[in-house]
Motif scaffolding. Structure first.
Motif, short mmCIF file in Angstrom:
data_model
loop_
_atom_site.label_atom_id
_atom_site.label_comp_id
_atom_site.label_asym_id
_atom_site.label_seq_id
_atom_site.Cartn_x
_atom_site.Cartn_y
_atom_site.Cartn_z
N ALA A 11 0.83 -1.21 0.00
CA ALA A 11 0.00 0.00 0.00
C ALA A 11 0.86 1.25 0.00
O ALA A 11 0.61 2.20 -0.75
CB ALA A 11 -0.92 -0.01 1.22
N LEU A 12 1.89 1.24 0.82
CA LEU A 12 2.80 2.40 0.90
C LEU A 12 3.41 2.72 -0.46
O LEU A 12 3.49 3.88 -0.87
CB LEU A 12 3.88 2.06 1.93
N LEU A 13 3.81 1.68 -1.19
CA LEU A 13 4.40 1.90 -2.52
C LEU A 13 3.35 2.44 -3.48
O LEU A 13 3.63 3.34 -4.28
CB LEU A 13 5.01 0.59 -3.04
N GLN A 14 2.12 1.93 -3.38
CA GLN A 14 1.05 2.43 -4.25
C GLN A 14 0.71 3.87 -3.92
O GLN A 14 0.34 4.65 -4.78
CB GLN A 14 -0.21 1.56 -4.09
N GLU A 15 0.86 4.22 -2.65
CA GLU A 15 0.56 5.60 -2.22
C GLU A 15 1.70 6.56 -2.55
O GLU A 15 1.59 7.76 -2.32
CB GLU A 15 0.34 5.63 -0.69
N GLY A 16 2.82 6.04 -3.03
CA GLY A 16 3.98 6.89 -3.33
C GLY A 16 4.64 7.43 -2.08
O GLY A 16 5.10 8.58 -2.05
N ARG A 17 4.68 6.61 -1.02
CA ARG A 17 5.24 7.07 0.26
C ARG A 17 6.61 6.47 0.55
O ARG A 17 6.96 6.29 1.71
CB ARG A 17 4.31 6.65 1.40
N ALA A 18 7.36 6.12 -0.50
CA ALA A 18 8.66 5.49 -0.25
C ALA A 18 9.79 6.36 -0.79
O ALA A 18 10.81 5.87 -1.24
CB ALA A 18 8.68 4.10 -0.90
N GLY A 19 9.59 7.68 -0.70
CA GLY A 19 10.57 8.60 -1.27
C GLY A 19 11.87 8.68 -0.50
O GLY A 19 12.89 9.10 -1.04
N SER A 20 11.85 8.32 0.77
CA SER A 20 13.07 8.33 1.58
C SER A 20 12.92 7.27 2.66
O SER A 20 11.81 6.81 2.93
CB SER A 20 13.28 9.70 2.24
N ASP A 21 14.04 6.94 3.29
CA ASP A 21 13.97 5.95 4.38
C ASP A 21 13.11 6.48 5.53
O ASP A 21 12.38 5.72 6.17
CB ASP A 21 15.37 5.61 4.89
N GLU A 22 13.20 7.79 5.78
CA GLU A 22 12.40 8.37 6.87
C GLU A 22 10.92 8.21 6.56
O GLU A 22 10.12 7.89 7.44
CB GLU A 22 12.71 9.88 7.03
N GLU A 23 10.58 8.47 5.30
CA GLU A 23 9.17 8.35 4.91
C GLU A 23 8.71 6.89 5.05
O GLU A 23 7.61 6.62 5.55
CB GLU A 23 8.99 8.83 3.46
#
Ligand code: FES
Ligand code: FES
Length: 161
Positions: free
Chosen positions: A118-130
């Motif tokens: 889900a996180l990848l589909q939401e585009g929330r993997a831009g950084s390790d912190e994210e």
């Protein structure tokens, strides 16, 4: 004494298949998946919304199935870990977890993987912190966090850094 019937008919599309159930209004999605539909890949950890082991996708969005009533899911799409590899070919996130040793005992792993998808589909993997922030609802008692982040980073196309 009159017993009140509190059961309801519910239709779910689980991993693409229509499933019809008659169950008590209080049955959680987690218990329906595991006990009624025999989809035991979704794990029960705390059963009170604190660990993320029970994460599934509801209409593509992640939910904690231990806090979701099945009756609220009538007519909706549910994706469980079993639905990620319907023909036996692993999903890229599953492959990455293996490649990066993203688990030890494995108890939290299906929830971690569903959240990661889900996180990848939401585009929330831009950084390790994210990644860490948006995976923070999924606990791992084995402390596999660095490898989980590495697996997600890999699928997000940011290499192994
Ligand atoms: S079992 Fe649902 S959050 Fe822990
Ligand atoms: S791999 Fe054991 S709890 Fe996460």
């Amino acid at each position: 004494m009159t017993r009140i019937d509190t059961s309801v008919d519910v239709m779910l599309r689980v991993n693409g298949s229509v499933r019809r159930l008659r169950l008590d209004t209080r049955v959680t999605l987690l218990d329906a998946l595991r006990d009624e539909l025999d989809l035991t890949g979704t794990k029960k950890g705390c059963d009170q919304g604190a660990c993320g082991a029970c994460t599934v996708l509801l209409d593509g969005k992640r939910v904690l199935s231990c806090l979701t009533l099945t009756a609220q899911c009538d007519g909706r799409d549910v994706t469980t870990i079993e639905g990620l590899a319907p023909d036996g070919r692993l999903h890229p996130v599953q492959e990455a977890f293996i490649r990066h040793d993203g688990f030890q005992c494995g108890y939290c792993t299906t929830g971690q993987i569903m959240s990661a998808v889900a996180l990848l589909q939401e585009g929330r993997a831009g950084s390790d912190e994210e990644i860490r922030e948006f995976m923070s609802g999924n606990l791992c008692r084995c402390g596999a966090y660095p490898n989980i982040v590495a697996a997600i980073r890999d699928v997000a196309g940011r290499g192994t850094e």
